[in-house]
Design a protein around this motif. Sequence first.
Motif, PDB file in Angstrom:
ATOM      1  N   LEU B  46      -4.206  12.807   5.505  1.00  6.50           N
ATOM      2  CA  LEU B  46      -5.088  12.887   4.327  1.00  6.50           C
ATOM      3  C   LEU B  46      -6.284  11.939   4.481  1.00  6.50           C
ATOM      4  N   SER B  47      -6.006  10.733   4.995  1.00  6.74           N
ATOM      5  CA  SER B  47      -7.089   9.750   5.156  1.00  6.74           C
ATOM      6  C   SER B  47      -8.158  10.260   6.117  1.00  6.74           C
ATOM      7  N   ILE B  48      -7.738  10.997   7.132  1.00  4.36           N
ATOM      8  CA  ILE B  48      -8.705  11.476   8.136  1.00  4.36           C
ATOM      9  C   ILE B  48      -9.424  12.747   7.666  1.00  4.36           C
ATOM     10  N   PHE B  49      -8.663  13.686   7.096  1.00 10.98           N
ATOM     11  CA  PHE B  49      -9.251  15.017   6.856  1.00 10.98           C
ATOM     12  C   PHE B  49      -9.670  15.315   5.404  1.00 10.98           C
ATOM     13  N   LEU B  50      -9.081  14.629   4.423  1.00  9.43           N
ATOM     14  CA  LEU B  50      -9.342  15.037   3.036  1.00  9.43           C
ATOM     15  C   LEU B  50     -10.825  14.968   2.643  1.00  9.43           C
ATOM     16  N   LEU B  51     -11.453  13.822   2.920  1.00  6.81           N
ATOM     17  CA  LEU B  51     -12.839  13.679   2.455  1.00  6.81           C
ATOM     18  C   LEU B  51     -13.816  14.648   3.126  1.00  6.81           C
ATOM     19  N   PRO B  52     -13.734  14.833   4.459  1.00  8.58           N
ATOM     20  CA  PRO B  52     -14.624  15.839   5.064  1.00  8.58           C
ATOM     21  C   PRO B  52     -14.397  17.244   4.484  1.00  8.58           C
ATOM     22  N   ILE B  53     -13.124  17.583   4.197  1.00 13.38           N
ATOM     23  CA  ILE B  53     -12.848  18.905   3.619  1.00 13.38           C
ATOM     24  C   ILE B  53     -13.405  18.983   2.199  1.00 13.38           C
ATOM     25  N   LEU B  54     -13.206  17.919   1.419  1.00 14.36           N
ATOM     26  CA  LEU B  54     -13.726  17.896   0.041  1.00 14.36           C
ATOM     27  C   LEU B  54     -15.249  18.017   0.042  1.00 14.36           C
ATOM     28  N   LYS B  55     -15.879  17.434   1.063  1.00 16.66           N
ATOM     29  CA  LYS B  55     -17.346  17.476   1.147  1.00 16.66           C
ATOM     30  C   LYS B  55     -17.825  18.903   1.387  1.00 16.66           C
ATOM     31  N   SER B  56     -17.040  19.621   2.198  1.00 21.88           N
ATOM     32  CA  SER B  56     -17.465  21.001   2.491  1.00 21.88           C
ATOM     33  C   SER B  56     -17.084  21.960   1.357  1.00 21.88           C
ATOM     34  N   SER B  57     -15.916  21.745   0.764  1.00 23.91           N
ATOM     35  CA  SER B  57     -15.502  22.609  -0.353  1.00 23.91           C
ATOM     36  C   SER B  57     -14.508  21.875  -1.236  1.00 23.91           C
ATOM     37  N   LEU B  58     -14.858  21.761  -2.497  1.00 21.02           N
ATOM     38  CA  LEU B  58     -13.999  21.051  -3.453  1.00 21.02           C
ATOM     39  C   LEU B  58     -12.644  21.751  -3.571  1.00 21.02           C
ATOM     40  N   MET B  59     -12.714  23.076  -3.666  1.00 16.64           N
ATOM     41  CA  MET B  59     -11.498  23.880  -3.833  1.00 16.64           C
ATOM     42  C   MET B  59     -10.561  23.716  -2.623  1.00 16.64           C
ATOM     43  N   LEU B  60     -11.157  23.841  -1.436  1.00 19.05           N
ATOM     44  CA  LEU B  60     -10.365  23.745  -0.206  1.00 19.05           C
ATOM     45  C   LEU B  60      -9.721  22.351  -0.092  1.00 19.05           C
ATOM     46  N   GLY B  61     -10.492  21.339  -0.468  1.00 18.69           N
ATOM     47  CA  GLY B  61      -9.995  19.963  -0.427  1.00 18.69           C
ATOM     48  C   GLY B  61      -8.805  19.772  -1.343  1.00 18.69           C
ATOM     49  N   MET B  62      -8.897  20.336  -2.543  1.00 16.15           N
ATOM     50  CA  MET B  62      -7.801  20.207  -3.504  1.00 16.15           C
ATOM     51  C   MET B  62      -6.560  20.950  -3.011  1.00 16.15           C
ATOM     52  N   VAL B  63      -6.777  22.118  -2.422  1.00 17.30           N
ATOM     53  CA  VAL B  63      -5.641  22.884  -1.881  1.00 17.30           C
ATOM     54  C   VAL B  63      -4.957  22.069  -0.779  1.00 17.30           C
ATOM     55  N   PHE B  64      -5.778  21.480   0.087  1.00 17.15           N
ATOM     56  CA  PHE B  64      -5.239  20.665   1.185  1.00 17.15           C
ATOM     57  C   PHE B  64      -4.449  19.472   0.635  1.00 17.15           C
ATOM     58  N   LEU B  65      -5.030  18.797  -0.369  1.00 18.42           N
ATOM     59  CA  LEU B  65      -4.366  17.632  -0.973  1.00 18.42           C
ATOM     60  C   LEU B  65      -3.028  18.038  -1.607  1.00 18.42           C
ATOM     61  N   PHE B  66      -3.057  19.121  -2.403  1.00 17.46           N
ATOM     62  CA  PHE B  66      -1.838  19.605  -3.059  1.00 17.46           C
ATOM     63  C   PHE B  66      -0.784  19.985  -2.024  1.00 17.46           C
ATOM     64  N   ALA B  67      -1.223  20.703  -0.997  1.00 16.38           N
ATOM     65  CA  ALA B  67      -0.279  21.187   0.024  1.00 16.38           C
ATOM     66  C   ALA B  67       0.410  20.010   0.715  1.00 16.38           C
ATOM     67  N   MET B  68      -0.374  18.982   1.051  1.00 18.81           N
ATOM     68  CA  MET B  68       0.203  17.824   1.746  1.00 18.81           C
ATOM     69  C   MET B  68       1.165  17.052   0.830  1.00 18.81           C
ATOM     70  N   LEU B  69       0.773  16.900  -0.444  1.00 22.74           N
ATOM     71  CA  LEU B  69       1.639  16.166  -1.381  1.00 22.74           C
ATOM     72  C   LEU B  69       2.947  16.922  -1.620  1.00 22.74           C
ATOM     73  N   ILE B  70       2.827  18.238  -1.824  1.00 22.09           N
ATOM     74  CA  ILE B  70       4.033  19.046  -2.067  1.00 22.09           C
ATOM     75  C   ILE B  70       4.947  19.012  -0.836  1.00 22.09           C
ATOM     76  N   LEU B  71       4.320  19.113   0.350  1.00 21.44           N
ATOM     77  CA  LEU B  71       5.108  19.061   1.589  1.00 21.44           C
ATOM     78  C   LEU B  71       5.883  17.742   1.686  1.00 21.44           C
ATOM     79  N   ALA B  72       5.186  16.626   1.435  1.00 20.83           N
ATOM     80  CA  ALA B  72       5.839  15.317   1.551  1.00 20.83           C
ATOM     81  C   ALA B  72       6.936  15.147   0.493  1.00 20.83           C
TER      82      ALA B  72
END
Lengths: 92, 211
Positions: B46-72
């Motif tokens: 998350l520390s490496i990829f979340l912010l660049p993804i959020l910068k490109s797309s807010l929606m995609l960033g949130m999906v990535f964040l949710f997916a990682m949290l749910i997985l953990a």
Amino acid sequence: MFDPILHQAIRSKLVSMLIANGALPFKALKEYLKLSDGNLSSHLKKLENAGYIEIKKGFEGKRPKTTIYITDEGEEAFKSYIEELRVFVEQN
Amino acid sequence: MSSVDSGMRDEVLGHLSDIKSVLDDKRFFPYDYNALIVWGIVSILLSIFLLPILKSSLMLGMVFLFAMLILAFAIEGLLIKKENVSYDIERCTDKQKFIASCYMLASLFGVVMTLLLAKHELLVPIYMIWIFICGLGNFIVGYTINMSLFTKSGYVSITISVILLAISFGIDDLYNIESIFARVAQFMTILLLGVVPIWQALIIKKECSVV
């Protein structure tokens, strides 16, 4: 001098665990205290006879499960026992 | 004091010490510390990829964040369930329930804050928000299960996040994730939320194997 039921290493640990956790399965107590089934049962019996704990046997699905509960009397006795130990250490 | 009294006193002190060790004992908190390693890895990703993804797309960033949290959370839940089975614990203990609730609520807060900050183009403070949240979580866990390792790391994380937030008042562009300040914040996030939990897990596992 001290409560003979509680003034024993295993039983005082056992009651401490129950005080800290409220109720625990037989298996959890056995794993934690590293005792055999027979040895743990014998200590539990003494505590149950004194009214300090309650042993409830039931089923979880098809598996039998024994859960041990501390009673109000057990909690009170434990508090008094700790107080007696504290007073003894202070006076000696 | 006679030698009989002295022997009795030692015995009583021994009893008190045994009782205290049981009441304080960190070992009886059924938890598979491999879950901490999972959280460490997820945090690093998350520390490496979340912010660049959020910068490109807010929606995609949130999906990535949710997916990682749910997985953990899911992996942690499975590991705890397995651990509880070995103790014949049906669902979970009160302590487990309390700690899991704290982290879930804190994560929810983190997700909402991430969304809000990203929407307002304040990407860098997202690092600090998560350091603070996890630090607070560690502090609560440390206090609940009486483990100074967690309490101390909680203190350190909270302090560092507050210092970074204070510094960020003087930074003009908090949207630039390539700046030196952003890199420092990212490094601290990886260190505190990724490396430290993995290190803690390894220490505790080593301690438990010795016991």
